[in-house]
Design an enzyme around this catalytic site. Structure first.
Site, mmCIF file in Angstrom:
data_model
loop_
_atom_site.group_PDB
_atom_site.id
_atom_site.type_symbol
_atom_site.label_atom_id
_atom_site.label_comp_id
_atom_site.label_asym_id
_atom_site.label_seq_id
_atom_site.Cartn_x
_atom_site.Cartn_y
_atom_site.Cartn_z
ATOM 1 N N GLU A 232 1.067 -1.003 -0.043
ATOM 2 C CA GLU A 232 0.133 0.094 -0.220
ATOM 3 C C GLU A 232 1.013 1.557 -0.188
ATOM 4 O O GLU A 232 1.039 1.957 1.318
ATOM 5 C CB GLU A 232 -1.453 0.140 1.242
ATOM 6 C CG GLU A 232 -1.434 -1.418 1.243
ATOM 7 C CD GLU A 232 -2.826 -1.152 2.407
ATOM 8 O OE1 GLU A 232 -3.232 -0.625 3.417
ATOM 9 O OE2 GLU A 232 -3.196 -2.626 2.154
ATOM 10 N N ASN B 262 2.163 -4.814 -3.341
ATOM 11 C CA ASN B 262 0.598 -5.446 -2.525
ATOM 12 C C ASN B 262 -0.282 -4.142 -2.575
ATOM 13 O O ASN B 262 0.257 -3.574 -2.127
ATOM 14 C CB ASN B 262 0.949 -6.285 -2.351
ATOM 15 C CG ASN B 262 -0.321 -6.898 -1.636
ATOM 16 O OD1 ASN B 262 -1.623 -7.890 -2.587
ATOM 17 N ND2 ASN B 262 -1.400 -7.018 -0.328
ATOM 18 N N HIS C 33 -10.363 -6.148 -1.969
ATOM 19 C CA HIS C 33 -11.371 -6.229 -0.980
ATOM 20 C C HIS C 33 -12.223 -5.096 -1.783
ATOM 21 O O HIS C 33 -12.773 -4.365 -1.566
ATOM 22 C CB HIS C 33 -10.276 -5.722 0.145
ATOM 23 C CG HIS C 33 -9.811 -5.726 0.979
ATOM 24 N ND1 HIS C 33 -9.935 -7.031 1.873
ATOM 25 C CD2 HIS C 33 -8.141 -5.896 1.062
ATOM 26 C CE1 HIS C 33 -8.979 -7.213 2.764
ATOM 27 N NE2 HIS C 33 -8.051 -6.472 2.142
ATOM 28 N N GLU D 276 -5.488 -11.092 -1.200
ATOM 29 C CA GLU D 276 -6.739 -10.512 0.143
ATOM 30 C C GLU D 276 -8.361 -10.546 -0.232
ATOM 31 O O GLU D 276 -8.637 -10.361 -0.020
ATOM 32 C CB GLU D 276 -6.330 -8.911 0.165
ATOM 33 C CG GLU D 276 -5.174 -9.319 1.116
ATOM 34 C CD GLU D 276 -4.349 -8.111 1.997
ATOM 35 O OE1 GLU D 276 -4.622 -7.059 2.097
ATOM 36 O OE2 GLU D 276 -2.754 -7.377 1.587
ATOM 37 N N ASP E 164 -11.913 -10.717 0.045
ATOM 38 C CA ASP E 164 -13.219 -11.043 0.250
ATOM 39 C C ASP E 164 -14.934 -10.027 -0.164
ATOM 40 O O ASP E 164 -13.650 -8.929 -0.386
ATOM 41 C CB ASP E 164 -13.521 -11.040 2.195
ATOM 42 C CG ASP E 164 -12.608 -9.184 2.192
ATOM 43 O OD1 ASP E 164 -12.406 -8.055 1.745
ATOM 44 O OD2 ASP E 164 -11.887 -9.113 3.617
#
Length: 365
Positions: A175, A216, A252, A281, A283
């Site tokens: 990030e 990432n 996400h 990651e 979800d």
């Protein structure tokens, strides 16, 4: 490596162009082969993923891992890749300066090896969850630029070196670009300038030459200003001969938002730069309470991201950020939202789980 499909590639590509909304989410793909259905139902995700060449992974909460046998058993059954949710972050490993504790991280790695699972390392550097002695030292002026660079280098060599040969890939920097598509304002950027990013990759490569090294971030699923900023950053790093090997797309998502456009196009443009790609990651949260429409939209979003990975040539893994709603991070961060994972709080499969299994079953390389 040429991609081949057990179903028409145009059908999958068309699905990826759809916009997901609670009112218009399409049904998850369905197979018409009863034998295939029955076989897949008896298998875990890792079984159906095997022939595709894409690893299926999950983030692991080590407190739950040690306290909850069904949680631990599901990790072994469903996944062939794992990543630490927290225990490899700097603030966990070195709470006291110079005192490193790899106990929980080593336990995860040892368990993964026993279960035939690969391990992704997360993360060598992030602007969050850093040790207090570091952030306080910089804020007070006790740690200056010269010392901070030395501390960073030592950290990389100590952590990546500790796991050398046991980690397949590292999220080296996490990030580092903000939502305005600029380099994130952090203590590292302020004191060291943008060169710290290249330094981190070079040090990580020296510490563990066989590990794949990733950038990432979140909100980079489709082609947008933020993902384009990463695209330009990668081009510069590659031009400077920096050993960057992969681009991690977190994934996400929320059912209340449009599905990101051009996911496959975005993945492919990074692959054309010579990078591996991974969904790292994933979800899909929803406003609570769940209903049938939200649950179906969630299943579509999981499946559509996986389809993009399977259609790409160098997408190597698809990792869900936790797999059961029992231990999800979402309710504690997004007020009034939850139910983001593929198993419910009782470890029962949700339509999203079934959608991933079907997508793996139909897909191939």
């Amino acid at each position: 490596m040429k991609v081949t499909r057990a179903v028409a590639g145009t059908a999958i590509a068309a699905a990826l162009l759809l916009t997901i909304t609670p009112q218009s989410a399409p049904a998850a793909p369905a197979t018409t082969d009863a034998t295939t259905d029955a076989t897949a139902a008896a298998q875990g995700l890792r079984d159906v993923a095997k022939r595709t060449g894409v690893r299926i992974g999950t983030a692991v909460d080590m407190a739950a891992f040690n306290a909850d046998p069904p949680y631990r058993e599901a990790i072994a059954r469903e996944f062939n890749s794992v990543v630490a949710e927290n225990v490899m972050k700097w603030g966990e490993i070195e709470r006291e300066r110079g005192v490193l504790d790899f106990t929980a991280a080593d336990q995860l790695v040892d368990s993964a090896r026993a279960n035939g699972q690969q391990v992704r390392g997360h993360t060598l550097l992030w602007h969050n969850q850093n040790p207090g002695w570091l952030t306080d030292g910089v804020a007070s002026g006790e740690i200056d630029a010269t010392e901070l660079r030395q501390i960073l280098k030592r950290h990389v060599f100590e952590v990546a070196g500790h796991f050398r040969g046991r980690i397949v890939a590292w999220d080296v920097v996490n990030e580092v670009i903000d939502d305005s598509a600029q380099l994130r304002d952090t203590i590292f950027l302020r004191l060291l300038g943008p060169e710290y990013i290249a330094d981190m990759f070079r040090w990580a490569h020296q510490a563990d030459p066989k590990a794949k090294l990733y950038l990432n971030d979140y909100n980079v699923e489709g082609v947008n200003a933020k993902s384009t900023a990463y695209y330009e950053l990668v081009k510069q790093l590659k031009a400077d001969r920096v050993p960057v090997h992969g681009f991690g797309i977190q994934g996400h998502l929320g059912v209340q938002y449009p599905f990101p456009n051009n996911v496959l196009d975005n993945v492919r443009r990074f692959e054309k730069l010579g990078l591996d790609t991974a969904f790292t990651e994933v979800d899909v949260r929803m406003p609570m309470p769940p209903d049938a429409t939200k649950i179906q939209a969630q299943a579509y979003a999981y499946s559509a991201l996986l389809q993009a990975c399977l259609l790409a040539q160098r997408c190597v893994s698809f990792t869900v950020w936790g797999f059961t709603d029992k231990y999800s991070w979402v309710p504690g961060v997004f007020d009034g939202q939850g139910a983001a994972n593929i198993l419910d709080e009782n470890f029962a499969p949700k339509p999203a789980y079934d959608a991933l299994k079907t997508t793996f079953t139909l897909g191939g390389r």
